[in-house]
Design an enzyme around this catalytic site. Structure first.
Site, PDB file in Angstrom:
ATOM      1  N   SER A   1       0.857  -1.180   0.000  1.00 17.04           N
ATOM      2  CA  SER A   1       0.000   0.000   0.000  1.00 17.04           C
ATOM      3  C   SER A   1       0.892   1.229   0.000  1.00 17.04           C
ATOM      4  CB  SER A   1      -0.866  -0.005   1.264  1.00 17.04           C
ATOM      5  OG  SER A   1      -1.492   1.242   1.488  1.00 17.04           O
TER       6      SER A   1
ATOM      7  N   TYR B   1      -2.248  -1.132  10.600  1.00 15.68           N
ATOM      8  CA  TYR B   1      -2.167  -1.314   9.148  1.00 15.68           C
ATOM      9  C   TYR B   1      -0.845  -0.764   8.609  1.00 15.68           C
ATOM     10  CZ  TYR B   1      -3.830  -1.354   4.283  1.00 15.68           C
ATOM     11  OH  TYR B   1      -3.992  -1.588   2.929  1.00 15.68           O
TER      12      TYR B   1
END
Length: 249
Positions: free
Chosen positions: A131, A144
């Protein structure tokens, strides 16, 4: 028809929907035999039937079971993920550990299980769906961001160890992708930022991007397909952004 992946076996985690499903379809379209791995048994089975592949119902949070695995895939796409949006002082430790187990420990164990087969054949492609949060941080996403940063390091170590044995390892770093994972964040983001849900996309998710739209799953899959190909044999230890210019800032 592009049959460049004929004879290759691919395993895609979180393969029943979103980015995983797009990758599975793209790999199958190029001739790979695809294993759709997901905790969603019916979703994995439906997509596997569509692609002429195999479904693997698996709970990647059961890391003890993963430690005993041996995999015979040529292409491994580590995609499965979850999200939790909360300030650090409110973030439940159990949830933090859960996210790291799924998004960092499980990829490590799957890579560990796949490498012997890849080394024996002198070919392997590890594709880690990271990401922009593997390269940049955002508030309220401590677990995350930590997991994705860790995945970046794991990918690079895998590249260094596998380079002389025909195995490449790379990360794809998209911004916000049009997936159920992103859609589920909208209510939490609205609450934390004190704005209506209808404003989250423009005022939170796309503020850093020069291109003001979500990434489509098929766009991520297109990059994964190239990484899986023979053309990308010299591409390893890299992180490819697909974030609309977010990380250019």
């Amino acid at each position: 028809m592009d049959n460049s992946l004929n004879g290759r076996k691919a395993l895609v985690t979180g393969g029943a929907s979103g980015i995983g499903a797009a990758c599975a379809r793209a790999l199958a379209a190029r001739g790979a035999k695809v294993v759709v791995a997901d905790v969603d048994a019916s979703g994995a089975a439906a997509l596997a039937d569509e692609l002429g592949g195999t479904a693997w119902t698996v709970d990647l949070l059961d890391v003890d079971a993963l430690a005993a695995l041996s995999l015979d895939c040529d292409i491994l796409v580590n995609n499965a993920g979850i999200q939790k949006v909360a300030p650090i002082e409110e973030f439940e430790p159990a949830e933090f550990r859960r996210i790291l187990a799924l998004m960092l420990e499980a990829p490590f164990l799957l890579i560990r299980a796949a490498l012997p087969h890849m080394y024996a054949n002198g070919f392997g492609r590890i594709i880690n769906i990271s990401s922009v949060h593997g390269l940049r941080a955002s508030a309220y996403k401590s677990a995350y961001v930590s997991a994705k940063h860790g995945l970046e390091g794991l990918s690079k170590v895998t590249a260094l160890e596998g380079g002389e044995r025909g195995v490449t390892s790379n990360c794809i770093n998209p911004g916000y992708v049009r997936t159920p994972l992103v859609e589920k964040q909208i209510a939490d983001q609205a609450r934390l930022h004190g704005i209506p849900e209808a404003e989250v996309l423009a005022k939170v998710m796309l503020t850093e991007s020069a291109v003001k739209r979500l990434v489509e799953p098929e766009e991520v899959a297109s990059l994964a397909i190239w990484m899986a190909s023979d053309d990308a044999g010299m591409v390893t230890g890299a992180s490819y952004t697909m974030d609309g210019g977010w990380s250019a800032r």
